[in-house]
Write a protein that holds these residues in place. Structure first.
Motif, short mmCIF file in Angstrom:
data_model
loop_
_atom_site.label_atom_id
_atom_site.label_comp_id
_atom_site.label_asym_id
_atom_site.label_seq_id
_atom_site.Cartn_x
_atom_site.Cartn_y
_atom_site.Cartn_z
N GLU A 33 0.86 -1.18 0.00
CA GLU A 33 0.00 0.00 0.00
C GLU A 33 0.89 1.22 0.00
O GLU A 33 1.69 1.41 0.91
N GLY A 34 0.78 2.04 -1.03
CA GLY A 34 1.54 3.29 -1.05
C GLY A 34 2.88 3.22 -1.75
O GLY A 34 3.50 4.24 -1.97
N SER A 35 3.35 2.01 -2.10
CA SER A 35 4.60 1.92 -2.87
C SER A 35 4.80 0.50 -3.40
O SER A 35 4.20 -0.44 -2.90
N ASN A 36 5.63 0.39 -4.43
CA ASN A 36 6.03 -0.93 -4.93
C ASN A 36 7.54 -0.99 -4.90
O ASN A 36 8.20 0.00 -5.20
N LEU A 37 8.06 -2.14 -4.57
CA LEU A 37 9.51 -2.28 -4.53
C LEU A 37 9.92 -3.36 -5.53
O LEU A 37 9.53 -4.51 -5.42
N PHE A 38 10.71 -2.93 -6.51
CA PHE A 38 11.22 -3.89 -7.49
C PHE A 38 12.59 -4.38 -7.02
O PHE A 38 13.38 -3.60 -6.51
N TYR A 39 12.87 -5.68 -7.17
CA TYR A 39 14.23 -6.14 -6.86
C TYR A 39 14.67 -7.27 -7.78
O TYR A 39 13.85 -7.99 -8.36
N PHE A 40 15.98 -7.37 -7.91
CA PHE A 40 16.59 -8.52 -8.57
C PHE A 40 17.62 -9.06 -7.58
O PHE A 40 18.44 -8.31 -7.08
N SER A 41 17.58 -10.35 -7.26
CA SER A 41 18.55 -10.86 -6.30
C SER A 41 19.24 -12.11 -6.82
O SER A 41 18.67 -12.86 -7.62
N VAL A 42 20.46 -12.29 -6.39
CA VAL A 42 21.19 -13.51 -6.72
C VAL A 42 21.90 -13.99 -5.46
O VAL A 42 22.46 -13.21 -4.70
N THR A 43 21.81 -15.31 -5.21
CA THR A 43 22.40 -15.89 -4.02
C THR A 43 23.17 -17.14 -4.42
O THR A 43 22.67 -17.96 -5.18
N SER A 44 24.39 -17.26 -3.90
CA SER A 44 25.18 -18.43 -4.25
C SER A 44 26.26 -18.67 -3.19
O SER A 44 26.72 -17.71 -2.56
N PRO A 45 26.66 -19.92 -3.00
CA PRO A 45 27.81 -20.15 -2.11
C PRO A 45 29.10 -19.62 -2.71
O PRO A 45 30.10 -19.43 -2.01
N ASN A 46 29.08 -19.39 -4.02
CA ASN A 46 30.26 -18.92 -4.71
C ASN A 46 30.15 -17.40 -4.96
O ASN A 46 29.40 -16.95 -5.82
N ALA A 47 30.90 -16.61 -4.18
CA ALA A 47 30.73 -15.15 -4.22
C ALA A 47 31.11 -14.56 -5.58
O ALA A 47 30.53 -13.57 -6.01
N SER A 48 32.07 -15.18 -6.29
CA SER A 48 32.46 -14.60 -7.58
C SER A 48 31.34 -14.78 -8.61
O SER A 48 31.17 -13.96 -9.51
N GLU A 49 30.56 -15.85 -8.44
CA GLU A 49 29.42 -16.06 -9.31
C GLU A 49 28.37 -14.97 -9.07
O GLU A 49 27.76 -14.45 -10.01
N VAL A 50 28.17 -14.63 -7.80
CA VAL A 50 27.25 -13.55 -7.45
C VAL A 50 27.69 -12.27 -8.13
O VAL A 50 26.89 -11.53 -8.71
N SER A 51 29.01 -12.02 -8.09
CA SER A 51 29.57 -10.82 -8.69
C SER A 51 29.28 -10.78 -10.19
O SER A 51 28.84 -9.77 -10.74
N THR A 52 29.52 -11.91 -10.89
CA THR A 52 29.28 -11.97 -12.34
C THR A 52 27.82 -11.69 -12.67
O THR A 52 27.51 -10.91 -13.57
N ILE A 53 26.93 -12.37 -11.92
CA ILE A 53 25.52 -12.28 -12.27
C ILE A 53 24.95 -10.90 -11.94
O ILE A 53 24.19 -10.34 -12.72
N ILE A 54 25.36 -10.34 -10.81
CA ILE A 54 24.81 -9.02 -10.45
C ILE A 54 25.33 -7.96 -11.43
O ILE A 54 24.59 -7.04 -11.80
N SER A 55 26.56 -8.11 -11.89
CA SER A 55 27.08 -7.16 -12.88
C SER A 55 26.29 -7.28 -14.18
O SER A 55 25.93 -6.27 -14.80
N ALA A 56 26.02 -8.54 -14.61
CA ALA A 56 25.26 -8.75 -15.84
C ALA A 56 23.87 -8.16 -15.71
O ALA A 56 23.35 -7.55 -16.65
N ALA A 57 23.26 -8.32 -14.53
CA ALA A 57 21.90 -7.80 -14.33
C ALA A 57 21.90 -6.27 -14.37
O ALA A 57 21.02 -5.66 -14.98
N ALA A 58 22.93 -5.65 -13.75
CA ALA A 58 22.99 -4.19 -13.75
C ALA A 58 23.15 -3.66 -15.17
O ALA A 58 22.57 -2.64 -15.54
N LYS A 59 23.92 -4.42 -15.96
CA LYS A 59 24.12 -4.01 -17.36
C LYS A 59 22.81 -4.17 -18.14
O LYS A 59 22.41 -3.28 -18.90
N ALA A 60 22.15 -5.32 -17.94
CA ALA A 60 20.91 -5.58 -18.65
C ALA A 60 19.83 -4.56 -18.28
O ALA A 60 19.01 -4.18 -19.10
N LEU A 61 19.88 -4.11 -17.05
CA LEU A 61 18.88 -3.15 -16.56
C LEU A 61 18.94 -1.86 -17.38
O LEU A 61 17.92 -1.21 -17.63
N LYS A 62 20.17 -1.50 -17.83
CA LYS A 62 20.34 -0.25 -18.57
C LYS A 62 20.02 -0.42 -20.04
O LYS A 62 19.57 0.51 -20.69
#
Lengths: 446, 353
Positions: free
Chosen positions: B277-306
């Motif tokens: 009520e009163g707002s919407n929150l958009f999110y994209f999340s990635v979770t992995s035991p491998n932190a470098s994988e998280v880094s790759t995917i979040i970078s790709a998502a930020a790029k795709a977002l633009k």
């Protein structure tokens, strides 16, 4: 009069599953639903029981190959159709396509497209090696979930030496050596008309649409390979691991399977009498009515427990699973649970417990499925084992028909002084040896 | 309590709103009672969660034990859940027990006793258990932090009771008194006869809840451009998010991001629009035991977002959102919020994305 009659049946039509068998043996099921997502699924009456020690895991690998194929990705991105696969002991969910309402044509086209590419999907060696690795990771993750793991090992030791003992998700050593050729011969044997069920959940795909789809798919005509007979052996398997915080054990006896529906429902009622106990994961745990839960909680002997009636086409297992961090007194947890089971044979379960169990069982069996995929798997399993899908009224009637005398007779036949299958994991130093647990299945004084 | 003569005018006389939805089962019904203004955004941090874990315990008429035993005997189960907007009470039961469950849900709102020992022995420990279980999951923790940086107050308050404040049963009682007003209550029945439900509700304690002004969804002030990084053992989770106006447009963005990030073996990727009520929150999340994988995917998502044209993802968006999403063009703002939980050094800073 005519219109009145139509109205009076319309609410029943809403929830009824239609089942028919085509001339070539394909089983067609559709069930209307009011959820926002619908599904169309392809189920094989094979599952891990159709595997052997050298290709254990091949059914779930096949499902993973299909859901990770290029045609699966195309279906998701272009059509908004998501593929799922699953594997049980006797049923393989080869492919279940979930689609949002209004997109039935997209789903039908996608699954047709996938079936036409089935051969190239299993020949894709790059994806095969990735999916083999992934399937192995699934078998390892499964070993880290103590409840699923001890129940799977309990089934394994109960039916040892037969194919029913093979784990649902396969074994890493057999998955490693599988080749495209193995998948091809597995499909040739199992993807045949009388081994296949096509299940639609939702209002958009009608029974006639399914019949039409079945005739258009390249499914060879063929008979189902019957399951290898199985045999029960009272035995135990222990995977002691003192690094785990709890002791876990599952114990069960042999019962008839799905086809003996009177025994099946009696077993379900008996399992529900003690039911399950969620411990700290429910605020209402201190209030639950199950006598076993009250007793074990009062003496701090339990974290959580569950009772089950597993059933396959010809055999079943009735028993319980117990988890406790009070590892030093775990012998008492098991002893008192089994002493509680003795009450079924002596007929000392009271009226209230009995009606509670029946009401709760009705609720559990009849409440709406959470997702269309789970529902279609259930429909396919029932149609394969029974040849029909029981209606809600039939299930209610079966439960109502279970009397205290029937539970007593059932318990004296299948439970009292019977051999047991035991599996333990975690800190099980205090899980007694087989004979001492087996002794608790009978009483010195009736 | 209303006299029977008022049944026919009950809808006008009662402020509690009643809805029914059909379900494709015959024998099992369910009720959902949504109490607006009793969610975590409307109370001091964590108090609304304690209010929800205090539901279905002793009332002035019936003990929690008796309620549980009676429900078991009738074949029914109930639960209470807190969301940011509301307290949600649910009951699922065999069709014929509708009156019992309407009355039980009504009395947990109108007659709850909120005894001190219940808070200490049941509601409090259970709330802490829920918080402990959920916050062991880095994705949950990252989303909580995303709410906190995106809204600061209101929707930014923690969903669960985290133990940072202490409350007494009197605090819970006060919140219940303020929030349990008839205009705040909505009852949704599944597989129940609408007329029966109306009638039973009008004769139950729902009808005697105090009146109060309807809650007007106020627009929440929102914040973008924030970054938060929390070190924690275990899996690593990274979340990109921003408060948005047009929820359905961002359903397309969610679908577009999910299909454009690289396939991964061990990472779980999620993207949604949370509508409040009163707002919407958009999110994209990635979770992995491998932190470098998280880094790759979040970078790709930020790029795709633009750079992605999201209008073509309407079919996938309809599947993920569970409702029809029409194709339209979306202009994504340049700035967003970033939260990282876990091995934070392995994941790029917001300025590097």
């Amino acid at each position: 009069m005519l219109s009145k009659r139509l109205f009076s049946t319309s609410s029943k039509q809403l929830s009824k599953a239609n089942v028919s068998k085509l001339g070539n043996g394909i089983t067609i099921i559709n069930k209307p639903s009011t959820t926002s997502k619908s599904s169309i699924g392809f189920y094989l009456n094979s599952g891990s029981r159709s595997e052997n020690p050298y290709n254990s895991g091949i059914s779930s690998l096949l499902g993973n190959l299909i859901t990770s194929s290029k045609s699966s990705k195309d279906a998701l991105t272009n059509e908004g159709v998501k593929y799922y696969s699953s594997n049980q002991k006797e049923v393989t969910g080869l492919l279940s396509a979930v689609y949002p309402s209004g997109n039935a044509s997209g789903a039908i086209n996608s699954v047709k497209n996938t079936f036409s590419q089935l051969e190239s999907i299993i020949n894709d060696s790059t994806n095969l090696s990735i999916q083999k690795e992934k399937s192995i990771a699934v078998t390892e993750a499964f070993e880290n979930s103590p409840k699923d793991m001890v129940i799977e090992h309990m089934i394994g030791t109960a039916f040892q030496g037969t194919s029913l003992a093979l784990p649902k998700y396969g074994k890493s050593e057999s998955l490693e050596i599988l080749l495209s050729e193995d998948l091809k011969s597995y499909l040739q044997k199992n993807l045949v008309s009388s081994n296949l069920s096509i299940v639609a959940v939702g209002d958009e795909i009608s029974h006639d649409d399914l019949v039409k789809l079945a005739s258009e798919l390249p499914i060879p005509t063929g008979a189902k390979t019957p399951f290898e007979p199985t045999s029960f052996l009272g035995s135990d398997i222990r995977l002691r691991d003192d690094n785990l915080p709890q002791a876990h054990a599952a114990i069960s006896v042999l019962t008839p399977g799905l086809t003996d529906s009177a025994s099946f429902y009696t077993g379900l009622v008996a399992a529900q009498i003690n039911g399950s106990y969620a411990g700290i994961n429910s605020p209402f745990s201190p209030f639950v009515g199950s006598t076993l839960a009250q007793f074990l909680e009062e003496y701090h002997l339990i974290d959580s427990f569950d009772h089950f009636q597993l059933a396959y086409s010809d055999v079943g297992l009735w028993g319980g699973y117990f988890a406790s961090h009070n590892v030093g007194n775990y012998d008492e947890t098991i002893h008192f649970a089994l002493k509680n089971w003795n009450r079924f044979s002596t007929g000392t379960v009271n009226e209230i417990e009995f009606s509670k169990a029946k009401a709760e069982l009705k609720l559990n069996l009849l409440k709406p499925a959470e997702c269309p995929v789970a529902l279609s798997e259930k429909l396919a399993t029932q149609a394969f084992a029974l040849g029909y899908v029981p209606s809600e009224a039939e299930i209610s009637a079966e439960i109502d028909a279970v009397t205290p005398a029937a539970v007593k007779a059932w318990a004296q036949k299948y439970l009292y002084d019977q051999d047991i299958a035991v599996a333990g994991n975690g800190q099980i130093e205090a899980l007694f040896d087989y004979n001492r647990i087996r002794n608790d299945m009978s009483m010195l004084r009736w | 309590m209303f006299s029977s003569a008022r049944h026919f005018s009950s809808a006008a006389a009662r402020a509690v709103s009643v809805k029914t939805v059909p379900v494709a089962v015959e024998s099992v019904s369910s009720l959902k009672v949504v109490v607006k203004n009793a969610g975590s955004k409307s109370a001091s941090a964590g108090l609304a969660h304690l209010l929800s874990t205090s539901a279905f315990l002793d009332t002035t008429e019936k003990s929690g034990l008796r309620l549980k035993r009676e429900a078991e005997l009738l074949g029914g189960e109930y639960s209470a859940e807190v969301t940011r907007d509301a307290l949600v009470l649910k009951a699922t039961f065999l069709k014929e027990s509708l009156p019992f469950f309407v009355n039980s849900l009504a009395s947990t709102l109108s007659d709850a006793a909120y005894k001190p020992h219940e808070l200490n022995e049941i509601a409090g420990p259970y709330a802490s258990q829920v918080y402990a279980t959920e916050s062991a999951n880095p994705e949950f923790k990252a989303l909580e932090e995303l709410h906190a940086v995106s809204y600061r107050s209101g929707l930014g308050l923690p969903l669960y009771y985290d133990g940072s404040k202490s409350y007494t049963n009197e605090d819970i009682k006060t919140l219940a008194k303020e929030a349990f007003l008839s205009e705040n209550v909505e009852i949704i029945g599944e597989n129940v006869n609408a007329a029966d439900l109306e009638k039973i509700v009008s004769e139950s304690k729902f009808a005697s809840l105090p009146k109060g002004n309807d809650v007007i969804a106020q627009k929440q002030p929102t914040y973008t451009g924030a970054e938060s990084r929390i070190r924690q053992a275990g899996k690593t989770s990274a979340v990109i998010g921003l408060p948005v106006e047009d929820a359905s447009a961002y359903e397309l963005v969610a679908a577009g991001l999910i299909s454009s990030v690289p396939e991964s073996f061990s990472a779980t990727v999620d993207s949604k629009v949370l509508s409040y009520e009163g707002s919407n929150l958009f999110y994209f999340s990635v979770t992995s035991p491998n932190a470098s994988e998280v880094s790759t995917i979040i970078s790709a998502a930020a790029k795709a977002l633009k750079s992605t044209d999201f209008s073509k993802y309407s079919k996938l968006a309809s599947l993920l959102a569970g409702k029809e999403v029409a194709a339209k063009s979306v202009s994504v703002p340049a700035d967003f919020n970033l939260v990282v939980v876990g091995d934070v050094d392995a994941v790029p800073l917001k300025s590097e994305l």
